[in-house]
Design an enzyme around this catalytic site. Sequence first.
Site, PDB file in Angstrom:
ATOM      1  N   GLY A 270      12.462 -57.563  13.546  1.00 46.45           N
ATOM      2  CA  GLY A 270      11.782 -56.381  12.776  1.00 46.45           C
ATOM      3  C   GLY A 270      10.700 -55.874  13.375  1.00 46.45           C
TER       4      GLY A 270
ATOM      5  N   LEU B  42       7.773 -57.153  14.038  1.00 45.62           N
ATOM      6  CA  LEU B  42       7.215 -57.859  15.152  1.00 45.62           C
ATOM      7  C   LEU B  42       7.745 -57.659  16.605  1.00 45.62           C
ATOM      8  CD1 LEU B  42       7.048 -61.402  13.265  1.00 45.62           C
ATOM      9  CD2 LEU B  42       5.060 -60.064  14.244  1.00 45.62           C
TER      10      LEU B  42
ATOM     11  N   GLU C  53      30.182 -44.466  26.233  1.00 44.33           N
ATOM     12  CA  GLU C  53      29.563 -45.910  26.429  1.00 44.33           C
ATOM     13  C   GLU C  53      30.509 -46.828  25.490  1.00 44.33           C
ATOM     14  OE1 GLU C  53      28.284 -46.804  28.937  1.00 44.33           O
ATOM     15  OE2 GLU C  53      27.379 -44.940  29.614  1.00 44.33           O
TER      16      GLU C  53
END
Length: 298
Positions: A12, A14, A217
């Site tokens: 998250g 960090l 993709e």
Amino acid sequence: MNTSKSFVFVYGTLRQGESNHYLLKNSRRVYQQARIRGSLYDTGKGYPAFVLEGHDYVYGEIYEITKETLAALDVLEGFRQGKELNLYDRAEMEVETEGSPVKTWVYILNESHKETLKERVPFQDWKVDRWSKSLNEVKYFAYGSCMDTERITKAGMLDHFSKNVETGKVMNYSFAYSIPRPDGARANIIETTDDDYVEGIVYTLSKEAVDYLFKREGVYSNNYRPTFVDVEINGKIHENVLTFTVINKQPCSAPPEHYATEIMRGAKGRLSDEYYRKLEEKLEAVGFQFSENKGEVL
């Protein structure tokens, strides 16, 4: 786990480029592409919550940390050893990487705070979700068929792929044909701990062009997933450059001729001669041979 030097999986705020990453500024990132089984939810409070439920993968990064850094992370996550009603509990778990699993600390939302959970985070990747909601323009690293403008032209998207086109290099990744298809394999980049690298074309794209890539993709059919890499462009490192990587990798096999042609045509004269030879060697290694009328591509 010996907390004098250990590892932590962050998913998250960090993560690189996120609001609390400063707590890891002196920590070595071991893996940029890591994942763990579970579910990631938005709390509505500016940070996500990881819970041990479901069978999806939650994506994040692994850092090597000191005892002091771990203590700082405990404060941020509302964790205290021996306390029953922490905001997050800290547990030692195995986290998957492109290599062997790594035993890391993982912060898990305490059961007593389950009422804070809102919606599941799209793609189970907090960083991708945050980026997609604020997208204006983004740099995109193409290493496969998107290097070739002929196919992009046929799709009517060339104007979107013509702004600030550059070449770039991603370190500690290798190129592979590791997603099988009925007519042959497709390209992928795989994070590695050695000194390998991948060269590619860097485009500056609008949201409309990114939407096109998501469809091309196979993001919504779980073939590739969006992620971010650090790209060296003209000697400068650009963080958080969009690219796509295969979700469920398989042993390498040969690509179809039309696909190999697009990659080699996109690389020729644009990427370095050394890297072009590496692409040739990759094709040879999986037993690929161009037919006689296509030999000029190589």
